[in-house]
Design a protein around this motif. Structure first.
Motif, mmCIF file in Angstrom:
data_model
loop_
_atom_site.group_PDB
_atom_site.id
_atom_site.type_symbol
_atom_site.label_atom_id
_atom_site.label_comp_id
_atom_site.label_asym_id
_atom_site.label_seq_id
_atom_site.Cartn_x
_atom_site.Cartn_y
_atom_site.Cartn_z
ATOM 1 N N LEU A 1 -15.951 -1.267 3.321
ATOM 2 C CA LEU A 1 -14.589 -0.927 3.722
ATOM 3 C C LEU A 1 -14.246 -1.660 5.005
ATOM 4 O O LEU A 1 -15.033 -1.662 5.955
ATOM 5 C CB LEU A 1 -14.460 0.580 3.942
ATOM 6 C CG LEU A 1 -14.793 1.485 2.761
ATOM 7 C CD1 LEU A 1 -14.588 2.951 3.161
ATOM 8 C CD2 LEU A 1 -13.944 1.153 1.554
ATOM 9 N N PRO A 2 -13.064 -2.264 5.073
ATOM 10 C CA PRO A 2 -12.636 -2.852 6.341
ATOM 11 C C PRO A 2 -12.210 -1.753 7.302
ATOM 12 O O PRO A 2 -11.898 -0.627 6.860
ATOM 13 C CB PRO A 2 -11.435 -3.722 5.919
ATOM 14 C CG PRO A 2 -10.885 -3.039 4.704
ATOM 15 C CD PRO A 2 -12.073 -2.428 4.002
ATOM 16 N N PRO A 3 -12.237 -2.043 8.609
ATOM 17 C CA PRO A 3 -12.527 -3.342 9.212
ATOM 18 C C PRO A 3 -14.030 -3.602 9.315
ATOM 19 O O PRO A 3 -14.812 -2.679 9.495
ATOM 20 C CB PRO A 3 -11.897 -3.207 10.606
ATOM 21 C CG PRO A 3 -11.993 -1.740 10.905
ATOM 22 C CD PRO A 3 -11.787 -1.034 9.597
ATOM 23 N N LEU A 4 -14.390 -4.878 9.199
ATOM 24 C CA LEU A 4 -15.779 -5.299 9.336
ATOM 25 C C LEU A 4 -15.965 -6.052 10.650
ATOM 26 O O LEU A 4 -15.017 -6.606 11.197
ATOM 27 C CB LEU A 4 -16.180 -6.223 8.183
ATOM 28 C CG LEU A 4 -16.036 -5.677 6.757
ATOM 29 C CD1 LEU A 4 -16.462 -6.733 5.762
ATOM 30 C CD2 LEU A 4 -16.839 -4.416 6.585
ATOM 31 N N HIS B 1 -7.688 12.779 0.949
ATOM 32 C CA HIS B 1 -7.267 12.122 2.186
ATOM 33 C C HIS B 1 -8.443 11.302 2.713
ATOM 34 O O HIS B 1 -9.319 11.816 3.411
ATOM 35 C CB HIS B 1 -6.827 13.166 3.216
ATOM 36 C CG HIS B 1 -5.812 14.140 2.692
ATOM 37 N ND1 HIS B 1 -4.520 13.771 2.395
ATOM 38 C CD2 HIS B 1 -5.904 15.460 2.396
ATOM 39 C CE1 HIS B 1 -3.861 14.829 1.942
ATOM 40 N NE2 HIS B 1 -4.682 15.854 1.937
ATOM 41 N N ALA B 2 -8.427 10.013 2.375
ATOM 42 C CA ALA B 2 -9.602 9.178 2.616
ATOM 43 C C ALA B 2 -9.939 9.066 4.096
ATOM 44 O O ALA B 2 -11.104 9.198 4.485
ATOM 45 C CB ALA B 2 -9.384 7.789 2.021
ATOM 46 N N ARG B 3 -8.944 8.807 4.942
ATOM 47 C CA ARG B 3 -9.252 8.602 6.363
ATOM 48 C C ARG B 3 -9.768 9.892 6.991
ATOM 49 O O ARG B 3 -10.720 9.879 7.770
ATOM 50 C CB ARG B 3 -8.032 8.088 7.120
ATOM 51 C CG ARG B 3 -8.354 7.819 8.590
ATOM 52 C CD ARG B 3 -7.184 7.203 9.340
ATOM 53 N NE ARG B 3 -6.966 5.819 8.947
ATOM 54 C CZ ARG B 3 -6.095 5.017 9.548
ATOM 55 N NH1 ARG B 3 -5.359 5.472 10.555
ATOM 56 N NH2 ARG B 3 -5.933 3.772 9.153
ATOM 57 N N PHE C 1 -9.438 5.054 -1.335
ATOM 58 C CA PHE C 1 -9.963 4.553 -0.069
ATOM 59 C C PHE C 1 -9.260 3.298 0.431
ATOM 60 O O PHE C 1 -9.616 2.768 1.488
ATOM 61 C CB PHE C 1 -11.471 4.286 -0.192
ATOM 62 C CG PHE C 1 -12.284 5.538 -0.310
ATOM 63 C CD1 PHE C 1 -12.647 6.259 0.809
ATOM 64 C CD2 PHE C 1 -12.661 6.013 -1.554
ATOM 65 C CE1 PHE C 1 -13.375 7.426 0.700
ATOM 66 C CE2 PHE C 1 -13.395 7.184 -1.675
ATOM 67 C CZ PHE C 1 -13.757 7.880 -0.543
ATOM 68 N N GLY C 2 -8.273 2.815 -0.309
ATOM 69 C CA GLY C 2 -7.520 1.664 0.154
ATOM 70 C C GLY C 2 -8.296 0.371 -0.018
ATOM 71 O O GLY C 2 -9.114 0.232 -0.936
#
Length: 887
Positions: free
Chosen positions: A628-631, A222-224, A605-606
């Protein structure tokens, strides 16, 4: 679930081992002996199908027969029995279990679920937490708990070790024991059906006995959740990761350059950096990093001095530092003069500081004293090779007091064996990191450098004026709708350019044509010279099949180029169907740099944003960096700086630098596409030509995939929730209420600077003159997944804030509110708190709590007006509100 009931897993007061017998090699009996042999003080029960005795301990016939509910159960029975046992334990009152049993991936008797799914469903009604299945177990040496079948016990220490590999767990436990390494927790994750890395990180982040967290990882589920927990933990203590499988996915074939370059390991690297963790690549490095980071010293900077009594050791250390990208301190005139006064004439007169092989105790001590005071020195690697002149221990004893008191890191390297062992032990016992070789000591320094770079990124206060992308979403959606209607996976060049233009990326004029006549008309429209590119659903890399012609200057040349291109493509890829051509105005003859900006979707990680050197050789050069976004603008500039081409973009040898603002805007546009358009699975802008006048997308490819769920649901980091912005009218002023952004650092500085001492005391419950910069950075760089801060803006000035931090389970959120002096008493605090409470209800938070001083009458009135319950005395007041959420 997250940390709920994990206290029963890692700090139980009673343990039951289920599946014990007196048969030789019985797994349950091994676990039982470990539990009893480690010194666990609470009740320990053995459970089997029939009553009896194991190792002199009564065996209870089944869970229901136990005299009380065990706080922790260790299940060592065949896989098919696990779901039923979990249900019995939950009904009994147990809230945590370790399932060492393997084989739960097989189908359950009902033929619908796996045994693992059935186990989780049995646990869910009781909120019973499960570690495993298929794991070694867990050890918490500080409480004498060894709930595992490891072949030995662990000694107490400050390190937590979490591993996905059972075989590695047993080997590591044995390896650590021979080196005197102790643990606060030693956790085998197994299949992580329930308790995963995110849960364990959240638990260990607040554990007072854990100074550093070491992890061996093979995958993330679960990446988030993982990223949210990792960022929170890494702010509190070092989190060091070694991950297997570095090469497996990086070489996979991909249709886009970005997809080929953005292998999963590179994306994992980006995730580690973004979370503020440190990644190492071997188990030896893992414990080497822990040796350094778990013994923290004030961090001054990256300039290292090498102090040695042997020139060879100094040269080896200097080579390792240079090859690792480290910085050798340049000694100033005052420092050199001070060293000249205490060292022999033949000393090295530079860095490394070679004291010469006959160095006595005083020479070491005086040199270390001078380097400790040198402002240009941020850290010291202290090296000693044994000599017959003076025992190593005498040097250690003389230098230890000074080394302990130094306000900068000191890493020691005692070269040799028995002759330096007492010196090494003295330094280690005093809390100073020791290494066997110069290279290992320098490697440890470089790990410190990398770790503090990551930590500094968490503390950055970006520009006050953020780079905001304001796309034409309707135009972008029209492009995607056309592709959906025609069933295309890849956008053609014209649509790809239109999508980029909708997000504000400058593009070259591009026309799609079907034949030579339409091509000539398009060229007359965009203007010569033009480029010609083939269009075919079977061709993505056009140059590979001769599908690109440049600098076409006339209509006749254009017609001839089309004919020749058809012949080349037919010869090189005969199965390709040519559906048309793209006519594009040439970018012009400039000194621009060919770059690539791209987007790829990692399966874990999308989306990941890529930047690097572009052109046709992009995959050969492999000069790229990912994030990784958001940047934001600061992160985009940092992304550029991590590439080899990055420094060249600033200008060199009389050539002007590129327009940095335009380049940053293009990177942020791709980041925003990742956040807004879940259908975009891969994107290449290659080349993106950048020069002093701006950037232009010359070619682009976009691959679409079916989107499921919310637009931002696939992102590992929850993006800025712009939908929560609103304007309100208050006291005859129009205010903007919105979530805080990282770029609000300067506003936050001014907001707290304008607050008087009484306001700061009421806000922070203690007297303070100012808010430290590191704390301000933490306040504006929030994790939207688990915290929220709404600010009120009167024009560009911040005039109020209300913030809440949720526990990992979203059961409770702690809140705080502050209003600028000239806005107090005008209803702004009530408006901000009402917005915050509404948001927390929507996120499923069950209750909010806050604390205020007794004299804070305004806060008391505000709380009562919002329905909060107040309890307290002269020391403080606790405010609570049940938000009406339940399990």
């Amino acid at each position: 679930m997250s940390i709920r009931n994990l206290q029963f897993l890692f700090a139980p007061r009673s343990v039951a081992v289920i599946g014990t017998s007196d048969k030789p090699g019985n797994l349950g009996a091994i676990v039982l002996r470990n539990v009893r042999g480690a010194g666990f003080a609470g009740p320990v029960w053995a459970v089997a199908r029939q009553a009896g005795e194991v190792d002199g301990l009564q065996v209870w016939p089944g869970v229901d027969s136990l005299p009380a509910a065990p706080e922790l159960a260790v299940i060592c029975t065949p896989a098919a029995t696990v779901p039923g046992l979990v249900e019995q334990l939950g009904r009994k009152g147990t809230r945590a279990a370790i399932v060492v049993s393997a084989g739960l991936k097989q189908v359950a008797p009902d033929g619908v679920r796996t045994l693992e799914q059935a186990m989780l469903e049995a646990a869910r009604p009781w909120l019973l937490r499960v570690l495993g299945p298929n794991c070694i177990g867990a050890l918490v040496p500080g409480i004498g708990l060894n709930a595992s079948f490891a072949p030995g016990h662990a000694t107490p220490g400050p390190l937590a070790f979490v591993t996905q590999s059972g075989a590695l767990a047993t080997a590591m436990l044995d390896w650590a024991g021979t080196r005197g390494i102790g643990f606060s927790h030693f956790i085998s994750m197994g299949d992580s059906a329930d308790v995963d890395f995110g849960d364990v990180l959240d638990y260990l982040a607040s554990d007072g006995d854990t100074r550093a967290i070491l992890m061996y990882m093979e995958s993330v589920k679960h990446a988030r959740k993982f990223m949210s927990a990792a960022r929170a933990a890494a702010r509190n203590k070092p989190v060091i990761v070694v991950k297997a499988g570095r090469a497996a996915e990086g070489a996979r074939a991909a249709a886009s350059h970005t997809g080929a370059l953005a292998g999963s390991d590179a994306v994992f690297d980006a995730a580690v950096r973004r979370a503020g963790m440190l990644r190492v690549f071997t188990l030896d490095e893992l414990f080497g990093a822990a040796e350094t980071l778990a013994r923290p010293r004030p961090w001054c900077g990256e300039r290292l001095v090498l102090l040695t009594n042997g020139g060879g050791a100094g040269v080896l250390a200097a080579d390792a530092l240079s090859l690792g990208g480290g910085t050798l301190a340049e000694l100033g005139a005052d420092t050199l003069a001070a060293l000249d006064a205490v060292l022999p004439a033949n000393w090295s007169h530079g860095n490394p500081v070679d004291l010469v092989g006959d160095a006595p105790v005083a020479r070491y001590r005086e040199a270390l004293r001078i380097l400790a005071a040198a402002a240009e020195v941020d850290g010291v690697v202290f090296m000693h090779a044994p000599t017959a002149v003076v025992p190593a221990y005498d040097i250690a004893a003389a230098c230890l007091p000074l080394a302990r008191e130094m306000r900068k890191p000191v890493l020691s390297c005692w070269l040799g064996g028995r002759s330096v062992e007492s010196a090494r032990q003295a330094f280690s016992a005093a809390g100073l990191a020791c290494y066997d070789t110069p290279e290992h000591a320098v490697q440890a320094w470089l790990q410190l450098v990398q770790y503090h770079r990551h930590q500094q990124a968490l503390l950055e206060l970006p520009d006050a004026q953020p780079e905001r992308i304001r796309p034409d979403r309707q135009a972008a959606e029209r492009v995607l709708a056309r592709a959906r209607e025609s069933g295309r996976e890849w956008l053609d060049a014209a649509d790809a350019m239109a999508l980029l233009a909708a997000y504000g990326v400058p593009v070259l004029g591009t026309r799609r044509v079907r034949d030579a006549d339409e091509a000539v008309a398009a060229a007359n429209e965009v203007g010569y010279p033009v480029a010609l590119k083939v269009v075919s659903p079977q061709i993505q890399h056009k140059t590979d099949v001769g599908g690109v012609a440049l600098d076409i200057a006339s209509a006749d040349d254009l017609r001839q180029a089309i004919a020749q291109m058809r012949e080349r493509v037919a010869a090189r890829q005969p199965q390709a169907l040519i559906t048309g051509f793209m006519v594009q105005r040439m970018a012009g003859n400039t000194h621009g740099h060919e770059l690539i900006v791209g987007l790829a979707t990692d399966p874990v990680f999308g989306p990941a944003v890529l930047f690097g050197a572009g052109g046709t050789a992009v995959e050969i050069r492999k000069d790229r960096a990912l994030d990784l976004p958001p940047l934001n603008a600061a992160l985009a500039r940092e992304l550029v700086s991590r590439t080899r081409i990055g420094p060249l973009l600033a200008g060199h040898r009389g050539l002007p630098g590129v327009d940095e603002a335009a380049l940053v805007h293009a990177i942020l546009a791709v980041s925003q596409i990742a956040c807004d358009l879940p259908e975009v699975a891969e994107l290449d802008i290659n080349p993106l030509v950048a020069d002093a006048h701006g950037v232009r997308a010359v070619d682009a490819r976009v691959r679409l995939a079916r989107a499921t769920g919310a637009a931002d649901g696939r992102l590992a980091l929850r993006p800025y929730p712009s939908e929560l912005e609103e304007t309100v009218s208050l006291a005859q002023r129009v205010l903007l209420l919105r979530p805080i952004r990282p770029e609000d650092g300067k506003r936050l500085v001014d907001f707290y600077a304008a607050a008087g001492p009484a306001d700061l005391r009421r806000r922070f419950l203690c007297s303070r003159r100012e808010v430290p910069r590191s704390e301000l950075a933490r306040f504006c760089q929030i994790d939207y997944e688990r915290e929220m801060a709404f600010i009120a803006l009167d024009g560009e000035r911040m005039v109020g804030e209300a913030r809440a931090v949720c526990d990992p389970d979203r059961i409770e959120a702690e809140f705080a509110v502050q209003v600028a002096p000239h806005w107090q008493g005008r209803g702004l605090g009530h408006r901000l708190m009402a917005k915050l409470l509404e948001y927390l209800r929507g996120r499923g938070v069950q209750r909010v709590v806050g604390t205020c001083l007794p004299e804070n009458d305004a806060m008391v009135r505000l709380a009562r007006g919002l329905g909060l319950q107040l309890e307290g005395d002269e020391a403080g007041c606790t405010m609570r509100l049940d938000l009406g959420q339940g399990d």
